[in-house]
Design an enzyme around this catalytic site. Sequence first.
Site, PDB file in Angstrom:
ATOM      1  N   GLU A   1     -35.937 -31.669 -36.318  1.00 54.41           N
ATOM      2  CA  GLU A   1     -35.524 -33.035 -36.029  1.00 54.41           C
ATOM      3  C   GLU A   1     -35.930 -33.988 -37.147  1.00 54.41           C
ATOM      4  O   GLU A   1     -37.004 -33.854 -37.746  1.00 54.41           O
ATOM      5  CB  GLU A   1     -36.092 -33.479 -34.678  1.00 54.41           C
TER       6      GLU A   1
ATOM      7  N   CYS B   1     -43.479 -40.757 -32.351  1.00 54.75           N
ATOM      8  CA  CYS B   1     -44.512 -39.904 -32.933  1.00 54.75           C
ATOM      9  C   CYS B   1     -45.027 -38.906 -31.908  1.00 54.75           C
ATOM     10  O   CYS B   1     -45.408 -39.264 -30.798  1.00 54.75           O
ATOM     11  CB  CYS B   1     -45.653 -40.783 -33.431  1.00 54.75           C
TER      12      CYS B   1
END
Length: 398
Positions: free
Chosen positions: A119, A369
């Site tokens: 990703e 994150c």
Amino acid sequence: MSEQLLTASTSIDAAPLSDNTVQTTAPATSKINLLDLNRQQMREFFAEMGEKPFRADQVMKWMYHYCYDDFEQMTDINKGLRAKLQRVAEIRAPEVAEEQRSVDGTIKWAIKVGDQQVETVYIPEADRATLCVSSQVGCALECKFCSTAQQGFNRNLRVSEIIGQVWRAAKIIGSLKSTGTRPITNVVMMGMGEPLLNLNNVVPAMDIMMDDFGFGLSKRRVTLSTSGVVPALDKLGDMIDVALAISLHAPTDDIRDEIVPINRKYNIETFLAAVRRYLDKSKANGGRVTVEYVMLDHINDSTEQAHQLAECLKDTPCKINLIPWNPFPGAPYGRSSNSRVDRFSKVLMEYGFTTIVRKTRGDDIDAACGQLAGEVIDRTKRTLKKKMAGEPIAIKTV
């Protein structure tokens, strides 16, 4: 170096430092993928074809300044060379399998690498646009709060699969230029994987990011984040100069041993000593490192631990990013409350540390994150399901 905006005008032992062996998949064709070559390698390749070095520079400019992958579009290259390149070379970036867009403008791409996916995340802000890039399929370090770590580790990405993420994103963002989408100005090696466990591929990719005939980014705008592979960090300083961020996440070894298991091999003192050695060599960091600290409710977020962190970092010039933890299914943690984060931050600022509470971006599309997962065939056989069934995670509360 001039800076150009990017537009289209296991356990640690399961993932070695790649000194002698680069874990990759076999190329899909017998042609040389030019995205695997930095400028020196590109010039060597062109020399083998009997061409002068400036021809390699011309092709690189078309590849990275304009995101072209068709030699026939390179109009200042003579037809004979274009035909030769068509026979022996290609420009093959990984394809996008899926795109998701957040309400805050963040874009997440699932990028196909062989039969798996990694990703890549585009994060626009008022004064910049940052691309978060993956370096491995999965991760071997088993950080307990990170979704990628729960997928296990499969392999290192090739140079073309790393720089190809930047190339693909730049091409897409360039096509959106008319909508006011901000060009990429910064790249962070903070996606899936531990970059220092793939030095042989990560370093050439970052070299291309900073090359004037590549993407032309300043060394201060290319950041590598590491959890603390100390021998590789020492080696990095001899190979390239980029901005450094460290995933610390705890002020003491007992807590870090649990949530960042590589700490059992290279403890905080050893890690920070290596960071200071890197800073002594680096011009990209402005004399200080960025410390990343994910805030886990009643795990590492007490005011006492803030004082411990300040003491821990007193000899390491740094700024501190406090990161609200982003949840994923099955994780045994909670996000620290705003009040606990505020108290923690105030303690650090009282010690004189520049302290920033990072704004969560893209959490509605699992692009924040710690949430990146992709699709990983786990070669280490460490999956979240097995962990939760047979390996209970010890957690200390404070």
